[in-house]
Design a protein around this motif. Sequence first.
Motif, PDB file in Angstrom:
ATOM      1  N   ASP B 104       0.854  -1.174   0.000  1.00 32.02           N
ATOM      2  CA  ASP B 104       0.000   0.000   0.000  1.00 32.02           C
ATOM      3  C   ASP B 104       0.901   1.239   0.000  1.00 32.02           C
ATOM      4  O   ASP B 104       2.003   1.198   0.548  1.00 32.02           O
ATOM      5  N   GLU B 136      -3.559 -13.411  -4.684  1.00 27.30           N
ATOM      6  CA  GLU B 136      -4.925 -13.423  -5.217  1.00 27.30           C
ATOM      7  C   GLU B 136      -5.277 -12.141  -5.969  1.00 27.30           C
ATOM      8  O   GLU B 136      -5.744 -12.194  -7.090  1.00 27.30           O
ATOM      9  N   ALA B 137      -5.052 -11.004  -5.323  1.00 26.30           N
ATOM     10  CA  ALA B 137      -5.428  -9.735  -5.953  1.00 26.30           C
ATOM     11  C   ALA B 137      -4.184  -8.876  -6.154  1.00 26.30           C
ATOM     12  O   ALA B 137      -3.310  -8.816  -5.303  1.00 26.30           O
ATOM     13  N   MET B 138      -4.119  -8.213  -7.299  1.00 22.07           N
ATOM     14  CA  MET B 138      -2.975  -7.374  -7.601  1.00 22.07           C
ATOM     15  C   MET B 138      -2.910  -6.185  -6.641  1.00 22.07           C
ATOM     16  O   MET B 138      -3.928  -5.573  -6.342  1.00 22.07           O
ATOM     17  N   ALA B 139      -1.704  -5.895  -6.156  1.00 16.00           N
ATOM     18  CA  ALA B 139      -1.546  -4.718  -5.303  1.00 16.00           C
ATOM     19  C   ALA B 139      -1.478  -3.459  -6.171  1.00 16.00           C
ATOM     20  O   ALA B 139      -1.457  -3.551  -7.393  1.00 16.00           O
ATOM     21  N   GLU B 140      -1.441  -2.309  -5.516  1.00 13.93           N
ATOM     22  CA  GLU B 140      -1.492  -1.042  -6.256  1.00 13.93           C
ATOM     23  C   GLU B 140      -0.123  -0.698  -6.847  1.00 13.93           C
ATOM     24  O   GLU B 140       0.588   0.179  -6.359  1.00 13.93           O
ATOM     25  N   ILE B 141       0.218  -1.413  -7.898  1.00 15.54           N
ATOM     26  CA  ILE B 141       1.541  -1.300  -8.498  1.00 15.54           C
ATOM     27  C   ILE B 141       1.833   0.127  -8.961  1.00 15.54           C
ATOM     28  O   ILE B 141       2.896   0.673  -8.684  1.00 15.54           O
ATOM     29  N   GLY B 142       0.877   0.721  -9.637  1.00 14.00           N
ATOM     30  CA  GLY B 142       1.104   2.063 -10.179  1.00 14.00           C
ATOM     31  C   GLY B 142       1.301   3.097  -9.084  1.00 14.00           C
ATOM     32  O   GLY B 142       2.257   3.873  -9.101  1.00 14.00           O
ATOM     33  N   ILE B 164      -2.749 -15.158 -12.565  1.00  9.82           N
ATOM     34  CA  ILE B 164      -2.626 -13.892 -11.832  1.00  9.82           C
ATOM     35  C   ILE B 164      -1.262 -13.266 -12.102  1.00  9.82           C
ATOM     36  O   ILE B 164      -1.146 -12.058 -12.302  1.00  9.82           O
ATOM     37  N   ARG B 167      -1.410 -11.530 -15.452  1.00 10.89           N
ATOM     38  CA  ARG B 167      -2.105 -10.235 -15.430  1.00 10.89           C
ATOM     39  C   ARG B 167      -1.260  -9.180 -14.735  1.00 10.89           C
ATOM     40  O   ARG B 167      -1.181  -8.035 -15.174  1.00 10.89           O
ATOM     41  N   ALA B 168      -0.618  -9.580 -13.639  1.00 11.10           N
ATOM     42  CA  ALA B 168       0.223  -8.617 -12.921  1.00 11.10           C
ATOM     43  C   ALA B 168       1.377  -8.155 -13.804  1.00 11.10           C
ATOM     44  O   ALA B 168       1.721  -6.981 -13.841  1.00 11.10           O
ATOM     45  N   THR B 170       1.399  -8.130 -17.103  1.00  9.28           N
ATOM     46  CA  THR B 170       0.823  -7.310 -18.164  1.00  9.28           C
ATOM     47  C   THR B 170       0.610  -5.890 -17.666  1.00  9.28           C
ATOM     48  O   THR B 170       0.965  -4.912 -18.325  1.00  9.28           O
ATOM     49  N   TYR B 171       0.064  -5.802 -16.462  1.00  5.73           N
ATOM     50  CA  TYR B 171      -0.226  -4.484 -15.885  1.00  5.73           C
ATOM     51  C   TYR B 171       1.074  -3.752 -15.573  1.00  5.73           C
ATOM     52  O   TYR B 171       1.235  -2.573 -15.894  1.00  5.73           O
ATOM     53  N   SER B 174       2.771  -2.242 -18.568  1.00 10.91           N
ATOM     54  CA  SER B 174       2.183  -1.009 -19.101  1.00 10.91           C
ATOM     55  C   SER B 174       2.498   0.186 -18.214  1.00 10.91           C
ATOM     56  O   SER B 174       2.394   1.320 -18.644  1.00 10.91           O
ATOM     57  N   ARG B 175       2.885  -0.052 -16.960  1.00  5.15           N
ATOM     58  CA  ARG B 175       3.261   1.056 -16.092  1.00  5.15           C
ATOM     59  C   ARG B 175       4.778   1.165 -15.964  1.00  5.15           C
ATOM     60  O   ARG B 175       5.279   1.952 -15.176  1.00  5.15           O
TER      61      ARG B 175
END
Lengths: 315, 426
Positions: B104, B136-142, B164, B167-168, B170-171, B174-175
Motif C-alpha cells: 500500500d 490473489e489480488a494485484m496490489a497497487e503497483i502504479g 494472476i 495479469r500482474a 501485463t499491468y 504497461s506502467r
Amino acid sequence: MTKAAYHYTFEHEHLLGIEGLHPLDITHILDLANEYAEATRAGQRADPVLSGKTVVNLFFENSTRTMSSFEIAARRLGADVISMPVAQSSVKKGETLIDTAMTLNAMKPDVLVVRHSASGGAKLLSRKVDCAVINAGDGTHEHPTQGLLDTLTIRRNKGRVEGLKVVICGDIAHSRVARSTTQALHLLGAEVHLCAPRTLLPSGTETWGAASATSDFDTALQGADVVMMLRLQLERMDGAYLPSRREYFRYFGLTQERLSLAREDAIVMHPGPMNRGIEIESAIADGERSVITEQVEMGVAVREAVLHLLAGGRP
Amino acid sequence: MSLSIYNARLLDPATGLDETGAILIEDGKISAITLGATSAHDGAADSLDAHGLCLAPGLIDLRVKTGEPGDEQKETLATASRAAVAGGVTSLVVMPDTKPVIDDVALVRFISDRAKTSAKARIYPAGALTTGLKGEAMAEIGLMADAGAVLFTNGDEPLQNASILKRAMTYAASRGAIIMSRPDDRALKGSGVMNGGAFAARKGLAGIPREAEWIGAARDLMLAETTGCTLILDQVSTPRTLELVAKSRSEGANVFTTIAAHSLFFNELDIGDYLTYCKVNPPFRDEDTRLAMIRALKAGEIDAVVSAHDPQPPEEKRLPFGEASFGAAGLETTLAALLSLVHDGPLSLLEALAPITCRPADMIGLPQGRLAEDAPADLILFDPGKPWLCEREHLRSRSTNSPFDGRRLQGRVMQTFISGECVFTR
C-alpha cells in the motif's frame, strides 16, 4: 438525405450485431431513429406500425434500463409487449436458452429481444426461431442498439461522424458496448481510439476498426471530439485484472483536469450505469459537456427504428 | 563542503577503471576524478589519504529483508543499515514481506520515512506484487511505484497462480514497473529443506529438487516474453536456469538474474552436521554447480549479486534442521564472499564488483554505483587483502545467523561514504 435518394431497403432479418451491417444500413437506422426522436420531442404520437404485433423481451441477465428502453420503444409503436426477466438458473445455460426459445417460438411472437450472458447467445436463438431477433447484449460480444444509439448521439451533437476523434476508455476486454460502438463509428468514418489498463485491453482491436489501443489515457485524450467512458465492473478487482478502485481512478478516471486535454467542445458519454468516482467524476457526469441522458433518450429512438425496420414493414 | 580522497586505487566497474588517483566530492556528488594524482585536489576543504586502499562505488544490494515493521526483534531498518554500511552496502532494496506487508502507498512511504530518520544507508522499498502477498489480488503497483517502490515482488512466496502472475506482469509492463520473482515451484519444492541429492538422502533430509527452480523459471520467463514485463529472476542457483534465461532473451524478453553471494561461497556439504545457518532457499547446491555459477558470473550471464540478507533470531535457528527457518544474514559478508573469488583466482576485482555496483544500479535505474562525475558520492574504501575472522558476536545485524560464522575471510571495508559523508569507519 431521403430514402429515395439512394434506393435503399433494409434487408436484414435480425439485428444480431453491428458486424455485417453496411454503412448505409446504419445511416438508414439513424435517420429513422432521428425522426422518432424529433417526433417524441415534439410531443407527436408515432404511427402504430407494430399494431397487432408481439414483442417479447427475453432477458437472461438483469438489466432494468435496456429492457425498459425496448419496452417503451415497442409500446410507442403500438406493439403488445411481454417482458420476461429470466433469472439465471442453475440449469445449463445453453439448454435453457434453446428450450425457452422453442417454447416461445411456438407462441408465434414477431420480435424476440434477447440478452444473454453467453457470447453468441442471440445468434443461437435466431437459428431456432421463426421471428426477428434483436440482440440486446450477448456476453462480451455485441450490443448493437447501444452502438447505434451512441453513434446517433454523436451525430446529433457534432453534426457528423466522419473524421471525429473518439476515445473509448474502460474495460474494453469485457465490453460488448466497446465492440459494437467501435465498429459502428468506424463504419461511418470516425477514428476510434481505445484506452484501458493493459490487462483489460485485448489484442487485435484493429480488426474491430479501432485506430489505436493504448494504456496512456492522457495521450489518447489529446484533441478528442468525443470521450466515452465505460463502466468498470467492480469484480475486476478479483482475479488480479486491476489493483484497486483508487489506482484505476488515478490513471483512467475522467477528471476535469484530464478532460481539458480533449478538445474544448468535446462531449462526454457513458453507456451507464455509472460508477461515480471510479471511472468518472460526478461533476463531469452531470456537467454541460455530458450527453449521457441524451444517450438514454436516443436509446428509445434507435430501438423504435430497429423494431420498425424488422417488424413493421419496410419503410 | 568538499572532500578530496587521494592516493587511492580507483575502481570503477562501469568503465573498467583501475588506476591510482584522487576524487573530489562536492555537495554529496563526485565532482572530479583525477587519475594518477597522489595528492589532494587544490581547494578541497577536507582531504583524506587513502594510502593505496581501493576506492570503489558503494555496494547496491537488491534483496534485503529486515523485520521492520512487525518483527523488529529480528532486525530494524536502523540495525540493517548499520550492518550494511559496515559491509560496504550503501543502497539496499528492502523486501515487502513484513508485518504488515508493504502492499500500500502509505506503507511504502512509511519505509521511506523510517529509513530517512533512522537509517544511514539509502533504503529503497520493494512493493508487494499481490495484496497481503496472498497471490490473489494485484496490489497497487502504479500508485506504489509513484510513491517510490523500485520493484514489485511476492518475496519468498512466489505466485502459484500463473494467470494472476500474467495479469500482474501485463499491468506492470504497461506502467513500466519491474517484477522480481523467485523461480520456485512450490509443489516440487514440497517439504524440502536442502539441495536434493545424495547428500540430502544420506542426511535423511528432504531435498529441494532443481526442477523446482527450472519449472518456476520457465513459467516466469515465458510470461515475461509474452507480456513484455521487465523481470528479475531472484536468486538463481543452477546453470540450467541460466540456459532458460538465455533462450528467453533471444526471444526478446527483458530479463535479469541475481544470485545470492553465499551460494557462490558454500556448497551443500557445508551443512555438515545439520548447521541451520546454512539452511537457505535456494539451497546451497553441489560443488560442480557452485563452480559453474562462478563461471557464469564471470561470463556476465548473471547480472547481479545480492546478499539475500534474511535475519533470523536464535529461536528460529536453534531447532532441528528440518524445522529451522530458511535464511542467512549476509550484509556484512557479501563483499568478502565476492573477494574470495578474486583471491581464489576466477574473478578480477572489477568482475567481482560489477554485479553488486553498476549492474544492479542500471537494473532499477539508480544514478549511483559508479565513479562518475555528478554521480552520488556513495563510496567505499576497502583493503582487498585484509584477513579477518568472521565471528557472529561481532556482526552488527540484530540477528547474526551467518553461515560465515567462524570462517577466515580476506578483504574488509575500512570506510564507507554516502553522499560524501563518512557513515562508517573501522
